[in-house]
Design an enzyme around this catalytic site. Structure first.
Site, PDB file in Angstrom:
ATOM      1  N   VAL A   1       0.862  -1.186   0.000  1.00 41.62           N
ATOM      2  CA  VAL A   1       0.000   0.000   0.000  1.00 41.62           C
ATOM      3  C   VAL A   1       0.896   1.234   0.000  1.00 41.62           C
ATOM      4  CG1 VAL A   1      -1.860   1.238   1.157  1.00 41.62           C
ATOM      5  CG2 VAL A   1      -1.680  -1.237   1.413  1.00 41.62           C
TER       6      VAL A   1
ATOM      7  N   LYS B   1      -6.172  -2.978  -0.579  1.00 45.47           N
ATOM      8  CA  LYS B   1      -5.276  -2.095   0.167  1.00 45.47           C
ATOM      9  C   LYS B   1      -5.918  -1.636   1.477  1.00 45.47           C
ATOM     10  CE  LYS B   1      -2.713  -0.349  -3.844  1.00 45.47           C
ATOM     11  NZ  LYS B   1      -2.482   0.814  -4.726  1.00 45.47           N
TER      12      LYS B   1
END
Length: 837
Positions: free
Chosen positions: A611, A684
């Protein structure tokens, strides 16, 4: 391996094995089991399992005496000698009789515990005859039968193991090594290789696993001889040389050779690979596992055939041991420290100049110096050396000394190592510092015995930077190649990476793996030239036998299939750096299982680039939680692609044209629906939620797919041809936002709707945001992350920056690599010692 499989192997081998030289052609492995490995019923059953799993019928097993049997036989000899030296009227035969009976009972216990009744009767009968012979020798000419008495330990051990193999595993025959192994004498132990090999061929029975006695042999006159301490190891390598084996494994009670005696130095580290010459020097200078003679048959071969030697633990056969052989530069960087006490330094004019070489040839001293006229010898050599010097009419002085040495490939030629060794001895003031003749050691002669404290201090100074970390990079696309481009400078610049070595490169179909390391500056060129096809089974097999203190896999693949290997990686103690999002966003049960496995096996798992590319969002969440904060909201724009699209889309051109432009620039995935579906943002958000301590699954996060349903099932090409079907929806959304003086952004949100009731909502969707919102004005492709917590309530923590790109993502991977290596620098592996003989 079952009896049927072993017999089938034997049948297959028989097709080719019809010549007189059958044994030399087909015996490829030698397995030697030490006394502690054969000490008890439980130990012997472990040995049976090792043989089942590792041996073929054309292999050879060499055995020591069971447990302390040889020591007990020697004690019998001493008792008999003492009794003979005692006046007749004072003799008490009971201690000798009791010791002999105890030895007999010990062997009978093993026989009856392990064998069926019929086989046990046969071995007990043979044992009875041996005890009668022992009794005769002990009461007769003791000196003439000293070695014959000691030989019974190996004889009983081989006979028992062979009977047990016949009963439970495979056809086997025991061979008394005195029937084939011939040496010149018990001083030089030179083997008559031609005669010994021919006699062994005669006794090796086709289709049966040979179990051979270690430690014992005969001289040229036919007298029983022993090969000295660790003689069974020497027997194993002699046999390996005679049959041209590819490998010898010494199964013992420790799982390898360490950088110092692990009983004395708790921080000793395993030496996974040792060059032959270094191992020989270690054995010469006191290593408790190795003996210099053990390596002679492997090093002194005159042919091009090379045998590798392994040291492994029969108490934990799955643990990777130490391999000794011919290796590249990484193995040659290993350093270790060893010591010897109870030595003498002999000073004489005879040790000056050319006479010193003659003395060294005769006595093989620990070290010598022909300019200062001294040599260091074992105390047992004092009398012989004095007599030799007397014959040269030369005086000599002796003084007790000890030595401590640093050992490694050509260390005497490495100024930095010698300087470090000198510094480590600054408070000791050694008498002399001597380079060994082979340059594999630097030896300090001490005026006092080497102490535990000194050994630990010197070991720390010499080996503190010596941990070797292997690096495997999986995924060689844009980011993988950029990671490799940055690697050479990183290895030179960052101290934590000093002993990190690139050893593997993987694409989806090809692999290049080299235990001796890959030239990082030529990584992709070498891969293109040398990579071979592989499957996951082959990969896992290599990874399970890697020769490094630690191994790190950098997963830069987008592959769910590769992420499924994490379970095996963690089970093997391998560390993972993952840009791959699949494992971190997998179903809750699987994710929790991976976290548990990584913790149980001390495997580090970092995924900061899953992420935000190189942005420190994972670091920030970790730091807040570890500091005691509680996170109650995470929100932001997590997709660089969607960031670019919605920051750029102003209605002046259609959304589909903008999307196709982004595709041509490489901003989107090859199929832009991967971005527009929201699945990547959904994963994410799940990863960050789990990092923040929330237990969610992917289904708990509502996901708005921006691709109309009729377009979702099309081929990529068909979708691109019909992309204009997207335009009306986005034009309408943009118009609604403009009417509110707002904008549209694809936003991820995780928050408590009611903190008191712990009511949590999570979604990723297209939102209309005020123009003043923190998410409204980003540089195209930027990511932004907002965190609300107990500490950050009124004014949230915001992290913003590039959320995609090969440089920032590769940089984030390097950040994870440095973090792992820094943590591993302080890691200490516990040494499990069953007892070194």
């Amino acid at each position: 391996m079952t009896t049927e499989q072993l017999q089938a192997n034997a049948i297959d081998e028989h097709v080719d094995a019809v010549t007189h030289n059958q044994l030399a052609k087909h015996a490829t492995q030698v397995h030697k089991f030490g006394g502690s490995s054969l000490a008890t019923t439980q130990c012997i059953n472990r040995v049976l399992d090792i043989i089942r799993q590792n041996c073929q019928l054309n292999d050879v097993v060499v055995v020591s005496a069971n447990g302390d049997t040889t020591d007990n036989l020697f004690a019998l000899y001493q008792l008999a000698k003492e009794q003979r030296d005692t006046a007749l009227e004072e003799q008490d035969p009971r201690p000798l009789e009791q010791a002999l009976n105890a030895l007999k009972q010990q062997q009978e216990l093993l026989i009856n515990d392990l064998l069926n009744a019929n086989n046990a009767r046969q071995l007990t009968h043979a044992l009875k005859a041996d005890i009668e012979q022992l009794t005769t020798w002990l009461s007769g000419n003791l000196a003439a039968h000293h070695n014959d008495i000691l030989a019974y330990g190996e004889l009983w051990s081989a006979r028992l193991l062979s009977a047990l193999l016949n009963e439970k595993v495979c056809p086997s025959n025991s061979i008394d090594s005195r029937d084939f192994l011939v040496i010149d004498n018990e001083t030089h132990y030179r083997v008559d290789s031609a005669k010994s090999a021919a006699q062994l061929r005669q006794r090796k029975q086709f289709g049966k696993l040979a179990v051979i006695t270690g430690y014992i042999c005969r001289d040229e006159q036919g007298h029983t001889c022993t090969l000295g301490r660790n003689g069974s190891d020497y027997s194993a390598t002699i046999v390996a040389s005679l049959v041209r084996a590819s490998n010898v494994t010494l199964w013992t009670d420790v799982d390898g050779i360490y950088s110092a005696d692990p009983r004395i130095v708790p921080n000793a580290r395993k030496l996974h690979r040792l060059p032959n010459g270094v191992a020989k020097e270690l054995g010469r200078l006191g290593n408790p596992v190795l003996h210099a003679k053990t390596l002679l048959p492997l090093i002194n071969q005159t042919t091009d055939h090379h045998t590798h030697l392994h040291v492994a633990s029969s108490f934990d056969s799955e643990v990777i041991g130490t391999e000794i052989g011919k290796f590249g530069q990484i193995a040659k960087q290993e350093l270790s420290v060893t010591y010897l006490n109870d030595l003498l330094i002999a000073q004489s004019e005879c040790f000056l100049g050319e006479y010193c070489a003659k003395a060294c040839e005769t006595f093989s001293p620990i070290c010598s110096n022909d300019k200062q006229g001294f040599m260091v010898i074992n105390q047992s050599q004092q009398k012989a050396l004095s007599q030799w010097l007397a014959s040269h009419d030369t005086e000599v002085t002796f003084k007790p000394v000890g030595i401590i040495a640093t050992v490694g490939h050509k260390v005497a030629e490495r100024g930095d190592i010698k300087a470090r060794f000198k510094r480590s001895l600054k408070s000791t003031k050694p008498l002399h510092l001597v380079n060994s003749d082979n340059a594999h050691s630097v030896i300090a002669v001490l005026t006092e015995p080497c102490t535990t404290e000194l050994l630990n201090n010197v070991h720390h100074d010499m080996t503190k930077d010596a941990r070797h970390i292997g690096l495997v990079v999986a995924g060689l696309g844009n980011i993988g190649q950029r990671f490799l481009e940055l690697l050479p400078a990183q290895l030179n610049r960052v101290y934590a990476l000093e002993n990190t070595h690139l050893v593997g490169l993987l694409s989806s179909s090809k692999a290049l793996i080299n235990n001796d390391g890959l030239d990082v500056s030529q990584a992709m060129t070498l891969f293109e030239q040398e990579a071979q096809g592989y499957d996951h089974e082959q990969l896992l097999s290599w990874l399970s036998h890697h020769p490094y203190d630690e191994l790190i896999v950098v997963d830069i693949t987008p592959s769910e299939e590769f992420s499924l290997l994490y379970e095996q990686f963690f089970t093997q103690g391998i560390h993972v750096i993952g840009a791959n999002k699949w494992a971190a966003s997998s179903p809750t049960a699987h994710f929790n299982h991976l976290k548990k496995l990584s913790a149980e096996h001390n495997s580090l798992w970092l995924g900061n680039t899953t992420v935000g590319a190189g942005l420190p969002i994972n670091f920030a969440i970790d730091d807040l939680r570890q500091s005691g904060d509680e996170i109650n909201q995470i929100a932001g724009i997590f997709s660089g692609t969607l960031s670019w699209l919605f920051e750029t889309y102003d209605g002046s051109t259609s959304f589909s044209s903008l999307m196709l432009d982004a595709l041509s620039q490489g901003i989107t995935e090859p199929d832009p629906r991967e971005d527009l579906s929201g699945r990547d943002v959904q994963r994410k958000l799940l990863i960050l939620a789990r990092k923040a301590g929330f237990e969610l699954s992917l289904d708990d996060i509502a996901c708005q797919n921006l691709v109309p349903e009729p377009l979702q099932g099309l081929s990529t090409q068909a979708f691109l041809e019909q992309a204009a079907a997207l335009d009306d929806f986005f034009a309408q959304k943009l118009q609604e936002a403009n009417e509110q003086n707002a904008c549209i952004r694809y936003v991820a949100r995780l928050q408590y709707d009611d903190i008191a009731e712990a009511k949590l909502t999570a979604k990723v969707s297209l939102e209309v945001l005020p123009a003043t919102d923190a998410f409204a004005n980003l540089t195209p492709c930027d990511n932004i992350f907002l965190i609300n917590s107990r500490w950050y309530q009124e004014n949230p923590l915001i992290i913003r920056g590039p959320g995609a790109g090969r440089d920032v993502t590769a940089g984030g991977l390097h950040s994870d690599l440095v973090t792992i290596c820094q943590q591993l620098a302080n890691k200490q592996n516990q040494v499990k010692i069953k007892g070194i003989n």
